[in-house]
Design a protein around this motif. Structure first.
Motif, short mmCIF file in Angstrom:
data_model
loop_
_atom_site.label_atom_id
_atom_site.label_comp_id
_atom_site.label_asym_id
_atom_site.label_seq_id
_atom_site.Cartn_x
_atom_site.Cartn_y
_atom_site.Cartn_z
N LEU A 1 70.97 96.23 33.37
CA LEU A 1 71.98 96.00 34.40
C LEU A 1 73.36 96.48 33.98
CD1 LEU A 1 70.90 92.39 35.44
CD2 LEU A 1 70.19 94.57 36.45
N GLY A 2 73.47 97.09 32.81
CA GLY A 2 74.74 97.65 32.35
C GLY A 2 75.56 96.66 31.55
N ARG A 3 76.79 97.10 31.26
CA ARG A 3 77.74 96.28 30.50
C ARG A 3 78.73 95.61 31.44
NH1 ARG A 3 79.16 99.80 25.08
NH2 ARG A 3 77.01 99.81 24.31
N HIS A 4 78.98 94.33 31.16
CA HIS A 4 79.87 93.54 32.01
C HIS A 4 80.69 92.58 31.16
CE1 HIS A 4 77.73 94.98 35.54
NE2 HIS A 4 76.66 94.86 34.80
N ARG A 5 81.96 92.42 31.50
CA ARG A 5 82.80 91.43 30.83
C ARG A 5 82.49 90.08 31.48
NH1 ARG A 5 86.37 90.70 27.22
NH2 ARG A 5 86.63 92.91 26.80
N THR B 1 73.53 90.46 25.62
CA THR B 1 73.74 90.88 24.24
C THR B 1 75.18 91.31 24.08
OG1 THR B 1 71.46 91.67 24.17
CG2 THR B 1 72.94 92.43 22.42
N PRO B 2 75.98 90.60 23.26
CA PRO B 2 77.38 91.00 23.09
C PRO B 2 77.47 92.38 22.46
CG PRO B 2 76.84 89.08 21.71
CD PRO B 2 75.62 89.45 22.45
N VAL C 1 70.79 93.40 42.86
CA VAL C 1 71.41 92.43 41.95
C VAL C 1 72.93 92.52 42.04
CG1 VAL C 1 71.69 91.83 39.51
CG2 VAL C 1 69.46 92.50 40.35
N GLU C 2 73.58 91.36 41.90
CA GLU C 2 75.04 91.29 41.77
C GLU C 2 75.36 90.46 40.54
OE1 GLU C 2 76.56 89.50 45.35
OE2 GLU C 2 76.24 91.32 46.53
N ILE C 3 76.44 90.82 39.87
CA ILE C 3 77.01 89.99 38.81
C ILE C 3 78.42 89.64 39.23
CG2 ILE C 3 77.79 89.94 36.40
CD1 ILE C 3 75.36 91.56 35.65
N ASN C 4 78.69 88.35 39.30
CA ASN C 4 79.98 87.84 39.77
C ASN C 4 80.37 88.45 41.10
OD1 ASN C 4 80.24 86.14 37.59
ND2 ASN C 4 81.37 87.62 36.37
N GLY C 5 79.40 88.60 41.99
CA GLY C 5 79.65 89.07 43.35
C GLY C 5 79.77 90.58 43.50
N ALA C 6 79.68 91.33 42.42
CA ALA C 6 79.79 92.79 42.48
C ALA C 6 78.40 93.41 42.35
CB ALA C 6 80.70 93.31 41.37
N PRO C 7 78.09 94.40 43.19
CA PRO C 7 76.79 95.08 43.09
C PRO C 7 76.60 95.71 41.71
CG PRO C 7 77.94 95.73 45.09
CD PRO C 7 78.91 94.95 44.27
N VAL C 8 75.36 95.69 41.24
CA VAL C 8 75.03 96.21 39.92
C VAL C 8 73.98 97.30 40.09
CG1 VAL C 8 73.91 95.62 37.73
CG2 VAL C 8 75.52 94.03 38.77
N GLU C 9 74.16 98.40 39.37
CA GLU C 9 73.15 99.45 39.35
C GLU C 9 72.05 99.03 38.38
OE1 GLU C 9 72.72 104.11 38.11
OE2 GLU C 9 74.60 103.42 39.01
N GLU D 1 84.12 84.79 25.89
CA GLU D 1 84.44 85.94 26.71
C GLU D 1 84.24 87.21 25.88
OE1 GLU D 1 87.94 87.86 29.46
OE2 GLU D 1 88.07 85.75 28.91
N SER D 2 83.47 88.12 26.46
CA SER D 2 83.15 89.36 25.77
C SER D 2 82.51 90.32 26.75
CB SER D 2 82.19 89.08 24.60
OG SER D 2 81.95 90.26 23.86
N VAL D 3 82.29 91.54 26.28
CA VAL D 3 81.49 92.50 27.04
C VAL D 3 80.04 92.31 26.60
CG1 VAL D 3 81.03 94.94 27.46
CG2 VAL D 3 83.39 94.13 27.24
N TYR D 4 79.14 92.19 27.57
CA TYR D 4 77.74 91.96 27.29
C TYR D 4 76.89 93.06 27.92
CZ TYR D 4 78.92 87.23 25.85
OH TYR D 4 79.45 86.14 25.19
N GLU D 5 75.91 93.53 27.15
CA GLU D 5 74.85 94.37 27.70
C GLU D 5 73.91 93.40 28.41
OE1 GLU D 5 73.47 97.90 28.61
OE2 GLU D 5 74.85 97.87 26.91
N THR D 6 73.66 93.61 29.69
CA THR D 6 72.84 92.68 30.45
C THR D 6 71.52 93.35 30.85
OG1 THR D 6 73.93 93.29 32.51
CG2 THR D 6 74.82 91.39 31.33
N ALA D 7 70.47 92.58 30.82
CA ALA D 7 69.15 93.06 31.22
C ALA D 7 68.32 91.88 31.67
CB ALA D 7 68.47 93.78 30.05
N VAL D 8 67.27 92.17 32.42
CA VAL D 8 66.35 91.14 32.88
C VAL D 8 64.91 91.62 32.69
CG1 VAL D 8 67.92 90.07 34.54
CG2 VAL D 8 66.51 92.01 35.26
N LEU D 9 64.01 90.67 32.52
CA LEU D 9 62.59 90.96 32.58
C LEU D 9 62.12 90.45 33.94
CD1 LEU D 9 61.19 89.96 29.06
CD2 LEU D 9 61.73 92.23 29.93
N ILE D 10 61.55 91.35 34.72
CA ILE D 10 61.15 91.06 36.09
C ILE D 10 59.65 91.28 36.24
CG2 ILE D 10 61.42 91.83 38.50
CD1 ILE D 10 63.87 90.44 37.36
#
Length: 125
Positions: free
Chosen positions: A85-89, A118-119, A47-55, A27-36
């Motif tokens: 996709l921002g930072r998410h716990r 990326t943590p 995109v959603e992470i854990n059901g929440a909309p993501v900018e 469990e941590s805060v992660y910088e999230t990104a995707v290659l599309i």
């Protein structure tokens, strides 16, 4: 496109979903990104992470990844773009990333080349 393969999802209708179970090690805060994959036969999504909309923030064309020439800006070529996709716990067993088609049934796909977690220092958040 990066040489590692791609998950290609052809949505049959708007709101069709493709969900990935993420596997953070702790469990941590992660910088999230995707290659599309971007190209004439790939369509729009959200995109959603854990059901929440993501900018989503597309990184500048210079950060597009593709071997050799990126093809960014050429509507007839395919290229891979890194989207932040921002930072998410996130926690093990409780982390999902969902792509939701905003169009569908027209033959255009959603192409996921890589998912990056990326943590980051939680206090920096």
């Amino acid at each position: 496109w990066t040489g590692k393969g791609e998950v290609r999802f052809a949505p049959s209708s708007p709101e069709a979903r493709l969900t990935f179970d993420l596997a953070p090690r702790e469990e941590s805060v992660y910088e999230t990104a995707v290659l599309i994959t971007i190209g004439p036969d790939y369509g729009p999504f959200r995109v959603e992470i854990n059901g929440a909309p993501v900018e989503m923030t597309a990184l500048p064309p210079g950060s597009a990844f593709a071997p050799g020439e990126s093809g960014a800006g050429d509507p007839d070529r395919h290229y891979v773009s890194r989207i932040a996709l921002g930072r998410h716990r996130l926690a093990p067993g409780r982390a999902e990333l969902t792509f939701i088609a905003t169009e569908g049934g027209d033959g255009r796909a959603i192409g996921v080349d890589q998912i990056m977690l990326t943590p980051v220092d939680a206090e920096a958040d």
